[in-house]
Design an enzyme around this catalytic site. Structure first.
Site, PDB file in Angstrom:
ATOM      1  N   GLU A 171       0.824  -1.214   0.000  1.00 38.34           N
ATOM      2  CA  GLU A 171       0.000   0.000   0.000  1.00 38.34           C
ATOM      3  C   GLU A 171       0.853   1.256   0.000  1.00 38.34           C
ATOM      4  O   GLU A 171       0.667   2.170   0.817  1.00 38.34           O
ATOM      5  CB  GLU A 171      -0.965  -0.040   1.180  1.00 38.34           C
ATOM      6  CG  GLU A 171      -1.905  -1.238   1.111  1.00 38.34           C
ATOM      7  CD  GLU A 171      -2.843  -1.360   2.314  1.00 38.34           C
ATOM      8  OE1 GLU A 171      -2.766  -0.497   3.210  1.00 38.34           O
ATOM      9  OE2 GLU A 171      -3.633  -2.322   2.344  1.00 38.34           O
ATOM     10  N   ASN A 212       2.505  -4.626  -3.432  1.00 37.71           N
ATOM     11  CA  ASN A 212       1.117  -5.043  -3.234  1.00 37.71           C
ATOM     12  C   ASN A 212       0.254  -3.828  -2.901  1.00 37.71           C
ATOM     13  O   ASN A 212       0.643  -2.980  -2.104  1.00 37.71           O
ATOM     14  CB  ASN A 212       1.070  -6.052  -2.072  1.00 37.71           C
ATOM     15  CG  ASN A 212      -0.275  -6.715  -1.893  1.00 37.71           C
ATOM     16  OD1 ASN A 212      -0.814  -7.305  -2.822  1.00 37.71           O
ATOM     17  ND2 ASN A 212      -0.815  -6.655  -0.678  1.00 37.71           N
ATOM     18  N   HIS A 248      -9.996  -6.524  -2.643  1.00 38.79           N
ATOM     19  CA  HIS A 248     -11.080  -6.463  -1.667  1.00 38.79           C
ATOM     20  C   HIS A 248     -12.250  -5.764  -2.357  1.00 38.79           C
ATOM     21  O   HIS A 248     -12.287  -4.529  -2.454  1.00 38.79           O
ATOM     22  CB  HIS A 248     -10.651  -5.700  -0.419  1.00 38.79           C
ATOM     23  CG  HIS A 248      -9.530  -6.357   0.324  1.00 38.79           C
ATOM     24  ND1 HIS A 248      -9.677  -7.579   0.934  1.00 38.79           N
ATOM     25  CD2 HIS A 248      -8.250  -5.964   0.547  1.00 38.79           C
ATOM     26  CE1 HIS A 248      -8.541  -7.920   1.512  1.00 38.79           C
ATOM     27  NE2 HIS A 248      -7.652  -6.967   1.295  1.00 38.79           N
ATOM     28  N   GLU A 276      -5.429 -10.934  -2.137  1.00 41.11           N
ATOM     29  CA  GLU A 276      -6.266 -10.793  -0.932  1.00 41.11           C
ATOM     30  C   GLU A 276      -7.750 -10.764  -1.276  1.00 41.11           C
ATOM     31  O   GLU A 276      -8.513  -9.988  -0.708  1.00 41.11           O
ATOM     32  CB  GLU A 276      -5.888  -9.512  -0.165  1.00 41.11           C
ATOM     33  CG  GLU A 276      -4.432  -9.408   0.218  1.00 41.11           C
ATOM     34  CD  GLU A 276      -4.100  -8.153   1.011  1.00 41.11           C
ATOM     35  OE1 GLU A 276      -5.028  -7.559   1.627  1.00 41.11           O
ATOM     36  OE2 GLU A 276      -2.928  -7.747   1.019  1.00 41.11           O
ATOM     37  N   ASP A 278     -11.524 -10.944  -1.477  1.00 40.16           N
ATOM     38  CA  ASP A 278     -12.805 -11.244  -0.854  1.00 40.16           C
ATOM     39  C   ASP A 278     -13.843 -10.353  -1.521  1.00 40.16           C
ATOM     40  O   ASP A 278     -13.510  -9.336  -2.131  1.00 40.16           O
ATOM     41  CB  ASP A 278     -12.797 -11.076   0.670  1.00 40.16           C
ATOM     42  CG  ASP A 278     -12.214  -9.757   1.157  1.00 40.16           C
ATOM     43  OD1 ASP A 278     -12.389  -8.723   0.491  1.00 40.16           O
ATOM     44  OD2 ASP A 278     -11.561  -9.760   2.220  1.00 40.16           O
TER      45      ASP A 278
END
Length: 369
Positions: A171, A212, A248, A276, A278
């Site tokens: 990030e 990432n 996400h 990651e 979801d």
């Protein structure tokens, strides 16, 4: 252990028995190409059974679930050939006091992976969050740099050969695409990003090193900036091997041109990975919302498999019982492949169906570098 827990664990994964394959490769090697090391007499195929060679299928690991829940452990071992430490490898957890390391949680994940023929993805070395409280913003730049270098070197060296890839910097960009205003940027300047990659590479030259971020899955301003940053780093000889797309997502907001976006990063000479994933839904989670969720899970997997440079597809936890979403996104939940009781949801069925539809692939799995 209560008999009912054992029965539930086996019923969830549809196994009559579970055995360990002593011939499975170590977690730092080509586990993405290996057949499942946890198997038996399955009533159904699992994700790892169907994943094509060259692409790992992974999940983030909740430490409490791994330690305390036998059904969680069984399902994690059966479904995935890759795992990521959700929290255990973050700096604040690894080094609560200067020079005092708490390796137990991270070591447990490494051990579980080795027992189940799984590759481990390390998360994360340099982040603006989860910095130990003892790291003071009042320190001079020289001390900040020395402490950060020591952290990266110590962690990567400890798991050398046992972690196939690392989120080296996490990030690093703000929403507008500029470098995020962090302790590292204020004290060390933008060069800290390149430094972190060089330190990690020196500690384990065989590990793949990723940058990432979130909000970069589709063609966004932030994604444009990340691509430019990756190009600049690689032109300068910085060992950036891959880009991680956190993913996400909301059930009703698919990324714009996901496949095209992954391809343009691949054209920059790096691997890409869904790190990651979801897909949260607005509660209550109705059947219609869960079907939309399943379509989006399928879309992301299809995009990864459409791009040869995509080496890993990881969900951020596999059960709603241990998802971070309700505690962070108020009014949302039901984001994972399995529900609170570890029963598979439509999203899990959609991934299995998509994998069955894929044409056969040749190859022996991803290689380091």
């Amino acid at each position: 252990m209560p008999v009912v827990l054992i029965a539930a664990a086996l019923a969830v994964v549809g196994l009559a028995r579970v055995r360990h394959n002593p011939e499975a490769p170590p977690a730092g090697g080509d586990a993405g190409a290996a057949g499942p090391a946890v198997s038996g007499v399955p009533d159904r195929q699992t994700l790892r059974d169907l994943m094509p060679p060259g692409v790992r299928i992974g999940s983030a690991v909740d430490g409490r679930g791994l330690s305390l829940d036998p059904a969680y452990r069984t399902l994690l071992g059966a479904e995935f050939n890759g795992i990521t430490a959700e929290n255990a490898m973050k700096w604040r957890n690894l080094e609560p006091a200067p020079g005092v390391h708490a390796w137990t949680g991270a070591d447990q994940i490494i051990e579980f992976a080795q027992q189940h023929g799984q590759a481990v993805y390390g998360h994360t070395l340099v982040w603006h969050s989860d910095v130990p409280k003892w790291v003071s913003p009042d320190w001079p730049p020289e001390r900040i740099r020395a402490v950060l270098r020591e952290h990266v070197t110590t962690v990567v060296s400890r798991y050398r050969g046992r972690v196939w890839g690392w989120d080296v910097v996490n990030e690093v960009l703000d929403e507008d695409g500029t470098l995020r205003d962090t302790l590292w940027l204020r004290k060390l300047g933008p060069g800290y990003v390149a430094d972190a990659f060089r330190w990690a590479h020196a500690a384990d030259p065989a590990a793949r090193l990723f940058i990432n971020d979130y909000g970069v899955e589709g063609r966004t301003r932030k994604a444009d900036a990340l691509l430019q940053l990756v190009r600049e780093l690689r032109r300068s000889g910085v060992p950036v091997d891959g880009v991680g797309f956190q993913s996400h997502l909301r059930w009703d907001q698919p990324p714009r041109d996901l496949v095209g976006n992954l391809r343009r990063f691949a054209q920059a000479g790096v691997s890409v990975a869904v790190t990651e994933l979801d897909v949260r839904v607005a509660l209550p989670a109705t059947p219609a919302k869960l079907e939309q969720q399943a379509k989006l899970y399928r879309q992301v997997l299809r995009a990864c498999l459409a791009v040869p440079a995509c080496v890993s597809f990881t969900v951020w936890g596999f059960t709603d019982a241990r998802s971070w979403i309700p505690g962070y996104h108020r009014g949302y939940g039901a984001a994972c492949l399995f529900d609170d009781s570890l029963a598979p949801k439509p999203a899990h069925a959609a991934l299995l169906d998509e994998l069955r539809r894929q044409p056969p692939r040749s190859g022996t799995g991803p290689s380091p570098g």
